[in-house]
Design a protein around this motif. Structure first.
Motif, PDB file in Angstrom:
ATOM      1  N   TYR A 125       0.836  -1.199   0.000  1.00 39.21           N
ATOM      2  CA  TYR A 125       0.000   0.000   0.000  1.00 39.21           C
ATOM      3  C   TYR A 125       0.874   1.252   0.000  1.00 39.21           C
ATOM      4  N   ALA A 130       2.451   2.640  -5.924  1.00 42.02           N
ATOM      5  CA  ALA A 130       1.062   2.771  -5.485  1.00 42.02           C
ATOM      6  C   ALA A 130       0.775   4.195  -5.013  1.00 42.02           C
ATOM      7  N   CYS A 133       0.436   6.402  -8.139  1.00 39.90           N
ATOM      8  CA  CYS A 133      -0.822   6.216  -8.878  1.00 39.90           C
ATOM      9  C   CYS A 133      -2.009   6.770  -8.108  1.00 39.90           C
ATOM     10  N   ARG A 134      -2.005   6.637  -6.794  1.00 44.19           N
ATOM     11  CA  ARG A 134      -3.096   7.230  -6.016  1.00 44.19           C
ATOM     12  C   ARG A 134      -3.099   8.752  -6.164  1.00 44.19           C
ATOM     13  N   LYS A 135      -1.919   9.351  -6.152  1.00 43.36           N
ATOM     14  CA  LYS A 135      -1.844  10.805  -6.303  1.00 43.36           C
ATOM     15  C   LYS A 135      -2.346  11.251  -7.676  1.00 43.36           C
ATOM     16  N   ARG A 137      -4.475   9.656  -9.563  1.00 50.90           N
ATOM     17  CA  ARG A 137      -5.927   9.445  -9.610  1.00 50.90           C
ATOM     18  C   ARG A 137      -6.665  10.534  -8.842  1.00 50.90           C
ATOM     19  N   GLU A 138      -6.146  10.908  -7.672  1.00 54.34           N
ATOM     20  CA  GLU A 138      -6.785  11.956  -6.868  1.00 54.34           C
ATOM     21  C   GLU A 138      -6.801  13.299  -7.601  1.00 54.34           C
ATOM     22  N   SER A 192      -6.148   0.240  -4.511  1.00 53.43           N
ATOM     23  CA  SER A 192      -6.006   1.586  -3.937  1.00 53.43           C
ATOM     24  C   SER A 192      -5.711   2.613  -5.022  1.00 53.43           C
ATOM     25  N   ALA A 193      -4.980   2.207  -6.048  1.00 48.93           N
ATOM     26  CA  ALA A 193      -4.721   3.120  -7.163  1.00 48.93           C
ATOM     27  C   ALA A 193      -6.014   3.509  -7.865  1.00 48.93           C
ATOM     28  N   ASP A 195      -9.130   3.232  -6.446  1.00 48.87           N
ATOM     29  CA  ASP A 195     -10.195   3.576  -5.508  1.00 48.87           C
ATOM     30  C   ASP A 195     -11.463   2.790  -5.841  1.00 48.87           C
TER      31      ASP A 195
END
Length: 417
Positions: A125, A130, A133-135, A137-138, A192-193, A195
């Motif tokens: 996580y 990861a 990619c979350r950043k 996507r956000e 998590s990437a 969501d």
């Protein structure tokens, strides 16, 4: 409130976390339990903490602890977490959460009803890919995500040394666990990437032919034939995810990584140590950006600057030790940062620089009585699909619907991340 934690199981993994717990400013007391006497003595002599001969003895005799860290064999995590929660202890557990559906839902039920924190120590996580990619996507850089793929590649023979030195005379029966029972690394990164969470799964397995007594009926606790398993999951928003869990594979690091996340406006791709982000603008022009320096570790970058090669970097494990530029290191306690700088043993900075973030998030969750990112509900989302994926593979790839995981009750708030 301060954290007072008892850690059970001292194989290779837990000693990477022990110094971090000891050093954390909000941890007041640390003790441990280990059934294998030589390891128990090593921890006692090296770190000076009180040690018990078993998990049950620690729970029964040590009235100080309010939390338990579970670092035993993978199939023991669920039962031990349940026992600790029933005793009123917060739980920090190595992956996986459990290997049965019943264990997973029981952990959710007890932790919620007793207002206790459960956190799965999911390293991936916090892996730089990861986090990146979350950043993205956000920020809306992917647009609508349509597909992602991630994997955990780890040849089974790489585990032999640590298992064989564990004092467990039946270690061979533990090694042949179905690969999809240990798929939380892959799933946590992809889910998590995006969501998102999966609603259906179909999977296939490779029936092992090595003949070394690890995989096959009668050789392990699960009569598991499969050394490699591949799953395709349909997500709740319509996207698809491919997960590979391979234990017979001739490859080198990185072992856990996202291959790609694809959206209708932007995509991320990785190959070895190269990371690319591609974005399509309103005029349909595509811009390709090499984001490798944001994602690869400082240790790896320093090794290259000193004249090292990519091959030397992955073989030396420099690529996955220490923090990366994408990590929010500034939010960690100074003591944890100091312990996680530079290549040393134990590797408190290991697994993509995730260890100090894992410890800090658990400690803050207990102290603030708020949920960490990888809480009981999220842990179930990352664990349960693997159990169903293995069942699908056992049925020749039959598509199975996944049970619905309860929503997080409104009474719970989240720590800041």
């Amino acid at each position: 409130m301060k954290v007072k934690i008892g850690i059970v199981g001292f194989g290779e993994f837990s000693e990477s976390f022990l110094p971090l717990f000891i050093a954390h400013p909000d941890v007041e007391y640390v003790c441990g339990a280990e059934i294998y006497e030589p390891r128990r003595k090593h921890i006692e002599d090296t770190y000076g903490i009180k040690m018990y001969a078993s998990f049950d003895e620690m729970l029964e005799k040590d009235s100080e602890i309010n939390s338990v860290g579970v670092f035993t064999q993978r199939h023991q995590h669920g039962p031990m977490a349940i026992e600790a929660l029933k005793k009123g202890k917060h739980v920090f557990s190595a992956v996986p959460m459990g290997i049965t559906e019943e264990e997973i839902f029981e952990i959710i039920r007890i932790s919620n009803e007793n207002d206790l924190i459960y956190m799965m120590s999911e390293t991936c996580y916090y892996f730089p890919c990861a986090v990146f990619c979350r950043k993205m996507r956000e920020k809306g850089m992917f647009g609508n995500i349509t597909y992602a793929e991630s994997q955990y590649y780890h040849n089974i023979t790489e585990f032999f040394g640590s298992y064989n030195g564990s004092g467990n005379m039946e270690w061979m029966k533990d090694v042949g666990i179905p690969p999809m029972y240990y798929s939380t690394h892959s799933m946590s990164m992809a889910f998590s990437a995006m969501d998102d969470y999966p609603v259906e799964v179909t999977a296939f397995g490779y029936k092992d032919i090595a003949g070394d007594g690890i995989f096959g009926k009668g050789y392990n606790h699960w009569d598991n034939d499969f050394s490699n398993e591949t799953a395709l999951l349909r997500m709740s928003k319509g996207a698809m995810v491919r997960i590979n869990e391979f234990r017979r594979v001739s490859t080198i690091k990185p072992s856990s990584y996202i291959t790609g996340v694809y959206g209708d406006r932007g995509s991320y791709e990785a190959s070895g140590m190269q990371h690319l982000f591609m974005q399509r603008d309103e005029k349909d022009n595509v811009q390709v950006t090499d984001v490798s320096t944001d994602i690869n570790s400082h240790n790896y970058a320093d090794m290259l600057k000193a004249g090292g090669s990519m091959e030397k970097g992955v073989l030396s494990y420099a690529y996955h030790r220490g923090f990366s530029p994408i990590h929010p290191v500034e939010r960690l306690p100074k003591a944890l940062v100091e312990l996680s700088t530079g290549l040393h043993k134990p590797d408190t900075d290991g697994h993509g620089g995730s260890h100090p973030f894992l410890v800090d998030d658990f400690v803050r969750a207990v102290v603030q009585h708020k949920l960490p990112p990888v809480n009981a509900w999220t842990s179930a989302t990352y664990t349960l699909p693997g159990i169903y994926a293995h069942e699908s593979a056992m049925q020749g790839g039959k598509t199975l619907k996944l049970p619905e995981i309860p929503k997080i009750p409104e009474k719970w708030e989240f720590i800041e991340y």
